[in-house]
Write an enzyme that holds these catalytic residues in place. Sequence first.
Site, PDB file in Angstrom:
ATOM      1  N   LYS A  61       0.836  -1.206   0.000  1.00 16.83           N
ATOM      2  CA  LYS A  61       0.000   0.000   0.000  1.00 16.83           C
ATOM      3  C   LYS A  61       0.870   1.255   0.000  1.00 16.83           C
ATOM      4  O   LYS A  61       0.560   2.224  -0.669  1.00 16.83           O
ATOM      5  CB  LYS A  61      -0.916   0.038   1.237  1.00 16.83           C
ATOM      6  N   ARG A 102      -8.885   1.588   9.169  1.00 18.93           N
ATOM      7  CA  ARG A 102      -8.514   0.214   9.506  1.00 18.93           C
ATOM      8  C   ARG A 102      -9.581  -0.484  10.328  1.00 18.93           C
ATOM      9  O   ARG A 102      -9.422  -1.657  10.648  1.00 18.93           O
ATOM     10  CB  ARG A 102      -7.215   0.235  10.315  1.00 18.93           C
ATOM     11  N   ARG A 134      12.028  -6.467   5.787  1.00 20.25           N
ATOM     12  CA  ARG A 134      12.207  -5.045   5.499  1.00 20.25           C
ATOM     13  C   ARG A 134      13.281  -4.418   6.409  1.00 20.25           C
ATOM     14  O   ARG A 134      13.290  -4.668   7.617  1.00 20.25           O
ATOM     15  CB  ARG A 134      10.855  -4.372   5.769  1.00 20.25           C
ATOM     16  N   ARG A 142      12.472  -2.069  11.873  1.00 19.70           N
ATOM     17  CA  ARG A 142      11.406  -1.455  12.692  1.00 19.70           C
ATOM     18  C   ARG A 142      10.890  -2.468  13.694  1.00 19.70           C
ATOM     19  O   ARG A 142      10.619  -3.606  13.311  1.00 19.70           O
ATOM     20  CB  ARG A 142      10.236  -1.037  11.774  1.00 19.70           C
ATOM     21  N   ARG A 154       0.120  -8.313  13.643  1.00 17.70           N
ATOM     22  CA  ARG A 154      -0.476  -7.324  12.735  1.00 17.70           C
ATOM     23  C   ARG A 154      -1.384  -8.005  11.707  1.00 17.70           C
ATOM     24  O   ARG A 154      -2.432  -7.469  11.352  1.00 17.70           O
ATOM     25  CB  ARG A 154       0.627  -6.525  12.025  1.00 17.70           C
TER      26      ARG A 154
HETATM   27  P1  AMP Z   1       1.544   0.988   8.955  1.00 22.99           P
HETATM   28  O1  AMP Z   1       2.821   1.649   8.627  1.00 22.99           O
HETATM   29  O2  AMP Z   1       0.368   1.532   8.180  1.00 22.99           O
HETATM   30  O3  AMP Z   1       1.615  -0.511   8.866  1.00 22.99           O
HETATM   31  O4  AMP Z   1       1.209   1.328  10.490  1.00 22.99           O
HETATM   32  C1  AMP Z   1       2.093   0.971  11.518  1.00 22.99           C
HETATM   33  C2  AMP Z   1       1.354   0.902  12.842  1.00 22.99           C
HETATM   34  O5  AMP Z   1       0.764   2.174  13.150  1.00 22.99           O
HETATM   35  C3  AMP Z   1       0.191  -0.079  12.873  1.00 22.99           C
HETATM   36  O6  AMP Z   1       0.616  -1.409  13.156  1.00 22.99           O
HETATM   37  C4  AMP Z   1      -0.663   0.506  14.007  1.00 22.99           C
HETATM   38  O7  AMP Z   1      -0.093   0.237  15.280  1.00 22.99           O
HETATM   39  C5  AMP Z   1      -0.517   2.004  13.765  1.00 22.99           C
HETATM   40  N1  AMP Z   1      -1.550   2.500  12.818  1.00 22.99           N
HETATM   41  C6  AMP Z   1      -1.355   3.001  11.562  1.00 22.99           C
HETATM   42  N2  AMP Z   1      -2.523   3.352  10.999  1.00 22.99           N
HETATM   43  C7  AMP Z   1      -3.485   3.061  11.910  1.00 22.99           C
HETATM   44  C8  AMP Z   1      -4.918   3.162  11.916  1.00 22.99           C
HETATM   45  N3  AMP Z   1      -5.586   3.635  10.851  1.00 22.99           N
HETATM   46  N4  AMP Z   1      -5.572   2.768  13.042  1.00 22.99           N
HETATM   47  C9  AMP Z   1      -4.922   2.298  14.112  1.00 22.99           C
HETATM   48  N5  AMP Z   1      -3.591   2.147  14.173  1.00 22.99           N
HETATM   49  C10 AMP Z   1      -2.858   2.525  13.081  1.00 22.99           C
END
Ligand code: AMP
Length: 227
Positions: free
Chosen positions: A16, A91, A130, A162, A173
């Site tokens: 994404k 989400r 990654r 990370r 996740r």
């Molecule tokens: P991402 O980089 O989009 O995978 O986001 C990394 C982390 O940020 C996720 O595993 C969540 O802990 C938090 N996060 C990002 N976007 C959201 C969202 N829309 N709702 C809740 N937590 C989020």
Amino acid sequence: MSGKVVVLLGPPGVGKGTQGVRLSRDRSWAHVSTGDLLRAARKAGTELGRRARAYMDRGRLVPDDVIVGLVREHLRTLPAEQGVVFDGFPRTVVQAEALEAVLTDAGRQVDRVVLLDADAELLVKRIAGRRSSPNGRVYNVYFDPPKAEGVCDETGEPLVHRPDDLPATVRARLDVYHEVTAPLVGFYEGRGVLTRVNGEGEMTEIQQAIAGAVGLSQAVAGSPVLA
Ligand code: AMP
């Protein structure tokens, strides 16, 4: 006229982020990644960043009210005529409903949701492999390794894994995705705005399929658009 609003939906690691950057860059649209906004808040040491940290490092979702507030504030900074690509938001169904309300107030709507999907094993390799350079370049030890192990080709700096990309967190996740995010597929299908794109293909092909979906044009034969 207001700009288009596109949501990229799909499990962690499906691409994404990469596709969100490509889609927005080609059209000068805003790319709104809640993950990036949260990481920036953590780096800046803000209250929001401190609150988000514990959830993120465990692979859990940050509470809906925090995320919705963050997105609402961010949208205020963008001109109404600029297109927006959301990546990693919404989400949960609560977030999707809140987004609808915020957009309706602004005379806008979600025009298209692109669901990217891929095999779970591939996703784990993509995320757990990654490694990030402090300059923003992202490598993958399986698919796009640096020339020297653990070191950025461009800056020579050590690469970072990370905490939320560690294998146990990746599994958490993926579980969270299936439990609370996957229901959004039905939510957006019900609104008639969902297009499925196979996220396992070649990067440029996926990019074209997404562009086709967003332009609401028909998929060409042989493209990765599934429905
Ligand atoms: P991402 O980089 O989009 O995978 O986001 C990394 C982390 O940020 C996720 O595993 C969540 O802990 C938090 N996060 C990002 N976007 C959201 C969202 N829309 N709702 C809740 N937590 C989020």
